[in-house]
Design a protein around this motif. Structure first.
Motif, PDB file in Angstrom:
ATOM      1  N   ASP A  93       0.853  -1.301  -0.128  1.00 54.23           N
ATOM      2  CA  ASP A  93       0.347   0.023   0.258  1.00 54.23           C
ATOM      3  C   ASP A  93       0.826   1.526   0.321  1.00 54.23           C
ATOM      4  N   SER A  94       0.332   2.283   0.066  1.00 54.43           N
ATOM      5  CA  SER A  94       0.819   4.137  -0.157  1.00 54.43           C
ATOM      6  C   SER A  94       0.162   4.451  -0.252  1.00 54.43           C
ATOM      7  N   CYS A  95       0.573   6.480  -0.026  1.00 55.03           N
ATOM      8  CA  CYS A  95      -1.026   7.143   0.526  1.00 55.03           C
ATOM      9  C   CYS A  95      -1.469   6.985  -0.909  1.00 55.03           C
ATOM     10  N   GLY A  96      -0.775   7.718  -2.430  1.00 54.47           N
ATOM     11  CA  GLY A  96      -1.251   7.452  -3.320  1.00 54.47           C
ATOM     12  C   GLY A  96      -1.816   8.775  -4.273  1.00 54.47           C
ATOM     13  N   VAL A  97      -1.531   9.832  -3.120  1.00 56.25           N
ATOM     14  CA  VAL A  97      -1.148  11.260  -3.615  1.00 56.25           C
ATOM     15  C   VAL A  97       0.055  11.460  -3.617  1.00 56.25           C
ATOM     16  N   CYS A  98       0.746  10.886  -2.635  1.00 54.04           N
ATOM     17  CA  CYS A  98       1.960  12.189  -2.871  1.00 54.04           C
ATOM     18  C   CYS A  98       2.632  12.280  -4.514  1.00 54.04           C
ATOM     19  N   ALA A  99       3.325  13.124  -4.338  1.00 47.10           N
ATOM     20  CA  ALA A  99       4.152  12.940  -5.898  1.00 47.10           C
ATOM     21  C   ALA A  99       4.935  12.126  -6.897  1.00 47.10           C
ATOM     22  N   MET A 100       5.219  11.269  -5.490  1.00 42.07           N
ATOM     23  CA  MET A 100       6.313   9.622  -6.159  1.00 42.07           C
ATOM     24  C   MET A 100       5.068   9.117  -6.345  1.00 42.07           C
ATOM     25  N   GLY A 119       5.073  -3.452   8.474  1.00 41.54           N
ATOM     26  CA  GLY A 119       4.621  -2.718   8.434  1.00 41.54           C
ATOM     27  C   GLY A 119       3.673  -1.852   9.228  1.00 41.54           C
ATOM     28  N   THR A 120       2.665  -0.863   9.057  1.00 43.65           N
ATOM     29  CA  THR A 120       1.679  -0.363   9.379  1.00 43.65           C
ATOM     30  C   THR A 120       0.824  -0.400   8.948  1.00 43.65           C
ATOM     31  N   ASP A 121      -0.417  -1.427   8.868  1.00 47.75           N
ATOM     32  CA  ASP A 121      -1.528  -0.806   8.211  1.00 47.75           C
ATOM     33  C   ASP A 121      -2.393   0.481   7.772  1.00 47.75           C
ATOM     34  N   ARG A 122      -2.481   1.009   6.956  1.00 44.65           N
ATOM     35  CA  ARG A 122      -3.076   2.685   6.855  1.00 44.65           C
ATOM     36  C   ARG A 122      -4.188   2.646   7.340  1.00 44.65           C
ATOM     37  N   HIS A 123      -5.487   1.123   7.361  1.00 45.68           N
ATOM     38  CA  HIS A 123      -6.852   1.902   7.609  1.00 45.68           C
ATOM     39  C   HIS A 123      -6.803   1.753   9.319  1.00 45.68           C
ATOM     40  N   ASP A 124      -5.791   0.214   9.971  1.00 43.38           N
ATOM     41  CA  ASP A 124      -6.355   0.484  11.273  1.00 43.38           C
ATOM     42  C   ASP A 124      -5.720  -0.085  12.196  1.00 43.38           C
ATOM     43  N   GLY A 125      -4.137   0.799  11.379  1.00 46.25           N
ATOM     44  CA  GLY A 125      -2.791   0.905  12.139  1.00 46.25           C
ATOM     45  C   GLY A 125      -2.169  -0.721  12.719  1.00 46.25           C
ATOM     46  N   TYR A 136      -3.103 -14.341   3.464  1.00 48.03           N
ATOM     47  CA  TYR A 136      -2.590 -12.819   2.550  1.00 48.03           C
ATOM     48  C   TYR A 136      -3.500 -11.944   1.718  1.00 48.03           C
ATOM     49  N   VAL A 137      -4.240 -11.017   2.635  1.00 46.23           N
ATOM     50  CA  VAL A 137      -4.778 -10.594   2.281  1.00 46.23           C
ATOM     51  C   VAL A 137      -4.524  -8.642   2.066  1.00 46.23           C
ATOM     52  N   VAL A 138      -4.360  -8.329   0.688  1.00 50.55           N
ATOM     53  CA  VAL A 138      -4.021  -7.485   0.004  1.00 50.55           C
ATOM     54  C   VAL A 138      -4.933  -6.654  -1.009  1.00 50.55           C
ATOM     55  N   ARG A 139      -4.057  -5.311  -1.130  1.00 51.82           N
ATOM     56  CA  ARG A 139      -5.200  -4.704  -1.629  1.00 51.82           C
ATOM     57  C   ARG A 139      -4.928  -5.231  -3.352  1.00 51.82           C
ATOM     58  N   GLU A 140      -6.397  -5.106  -4.167  1.00 52.01           N
ATOM     59  CA  GLU A 140      -6.225  -5.598  -5.987  1.00 52.01           C
ATOM     60  C   GLU A 140      -4.826  -4.314  -5.977  1.00 52.01           C
ATOM     61  N   GLY A 141      -4.971  -3.673  -5.644  1.00 53.89           N
ATOM     62  CA  GLY A 141      -3.541  -2.355  -7.196  1.00 53.89           C
ATOM     63  C   GLY A 141      -2.335  -3.362  -6.460  1.00 53.89           C
ATOM     64  N   PHE A 142      -1.785  -3.659  -5.240  1.00 53.86           N
ATOM     65  CA  PHE A 142      -0.591  -4.335  -5.244  1.00 53.86           C
ATOM     66  C   PHE A 142      -0.329  -5.637  -5.472  1.00 53.86           C
ATOM     67  N   THR A 143      -1.828  -6.434  -6.059  1.00 55.75           N
ATOM     68  CA  THR A 143      -1.840  -7.634  -6.864  1.00 55.75           C
ATOM     69  C   THR A 143      -1.479  -7.305  -7.667  1.00 55.75           C
TER      70      THR A 143
END
Length: 348
Positions: A93-100, A119-125, A136-143
């Motif tokens: 996962d990543s923030c998705g909004v920064c320049a990078m 790492g730290t999950d961006r939704h539940d910490g 493993y459970v993962v976002r589609e965008g990183f699969t």
């Protein structure tokens, strides 16, 4: 929550114990992946060692380069379906909004990418638990869809070691006519050689001894330069357009910079600690020193497609996941050519 099983580090013994694990219930854009094969990285070894003696630390389940099969999808998933062969790397996962992130370099996310483990999950910490597990459970965008024709076991290391060396090769436009040297012939180095050769580069290996000569030729390299031989270093002075330095221990960069041609680049991907460089070693020849690590989503997908088209996978030794401690012990002794991969089917 979903229950699976995996290998967690024991803080008292620095060994891995088979334990039940909790995975999150699928979010709308999540997929559940049955992990079939997981590579063993030096990062895993360091993480397990550093975990030893820690008190009240979050659970540590290593593993960040794995392949498997989709077993369930969330309601907003559109590009993957149950039964698809997929791969997951060291970023989930990543923030998705920064320049990078907007530039497709989620690996350089300004808020720091969410790592596959530790790492730290961006939704539940919660702390992420890695691929030394059966699910493993993962976002589609990183699969990533695993292309047909790639051996899923030998493809697993492409998601870490492979994309780490692909990034500089791709960024530096390595191709026919480029003179490339790879320093160090290990997990990273052997894939750097295979990829440089597949890109059409004139590829050499730099090694401390002649023992790697046969392997270098087998991997497609045209030459072997002995870094401990002053005459060979002098004979190859300013020869290479790109030197990919995969050596993982602290070392002097000066001998390798001397091998770089005018306007060429030494890219450091092995040792990521402090280094010291004499400016004159860069000044004479307008040489460049760069680094790279992991890859963004587009780069990772492109690597997998390229490897499928050119039949590039890692040289692996496949072990049952129950032998994970043996794999880590041997990795610490560099007793592997060139990557361990765990078969997770024994967790079923």
């Amino acid at each position: 929550m979903r229950t699976t099983v995996g290998w967690a580090a024991d803080a008292a013994t620095a060994t891995l114990q088979r334990v039940p694990l909790q995975r999150r219930a699928l979010r709308p854009d999540d997929v559940a992946v049955r992990v079939d094969y997981c590579g063993v990285c030096h990062t895993d070894l360091h993480a397990v060692r550093e975990h030893r003696g820690t008190e009240n630390a979050p659970a540590l389940v290593p593993g960040h380069e794995f392949t498997g099969v989709v077993t369930e999808v969330g309601p907003e998933v559109t590009g993957l379906a149950v039964g698809d062969s997929v791969a997951v790397g060291n970023i989930v996962d990543s923030c998705g909004v920064c320049a990078m992130c907007k530039a497709g370099q989620e690996n350089f996310c300004h808020e720091f990418p969410t790592l596959t483990y530790g790492g730290t999950d961006r939704h539940d910490g919660t702390t992420t638990l890695g691929g030394y597990s059966r699910e493993y459970v993962v976002r589609e965008g990183f699969t990533y869809r695993l292309p047909e024709g790639l051996d899923p076991a030998a493809a697993a290391p492409l998601l870490c070691a492979g994309v780490t060396v692909w990034e500089p090769l791709h960024a530096l436009d390595v191709g026919p006519g480029t003179r490339v040297a790879v320093a160090g012939l290990g997990g990273l180095g052997h894939l750097a050689v295979k990829l440089a050769v597949a890109l059409g580069a004139d590829t050499s290996v730099i090694s401390r001894s002649r023992d790697k000569a046969a392997d270098a030729r087998r991997l497609g390299a045209h030459d072997l330069v002995i870094s401990t031989d002053p005459e060979q270093l002098e004979a190859n002075k300013e020869r290479f357009d790109v030197v990919i330095d995969t050596i993982s221990a602290p070392h002097d960069l000066a001998p390798y910079l001397k091998l770089v041609a005018m306007d060429g680049t030494l890219t450091q991907v092995g040792y990521l600690g402090p280094i010291s460089v004499q400016t004159m070693d860069l000044l004479v020849g307008r040489k460049k020193l760069t680094s790279a690590g992991s890859g963004g989503r587009a780069s990772t997908a492109a690597l997998l497609d390229f490897c499928a088209d050119h039949d590039v996978t890692a040289d692996i030794e496949l072990l049952p996941s129950a032998d994970v401690d043996q794999a880590l012990d041997r990795l610490a002794r560099n007793d592997v050519r060139y990557r361990f991969v765990l078969d997770m089917s024994d967790l079923s």
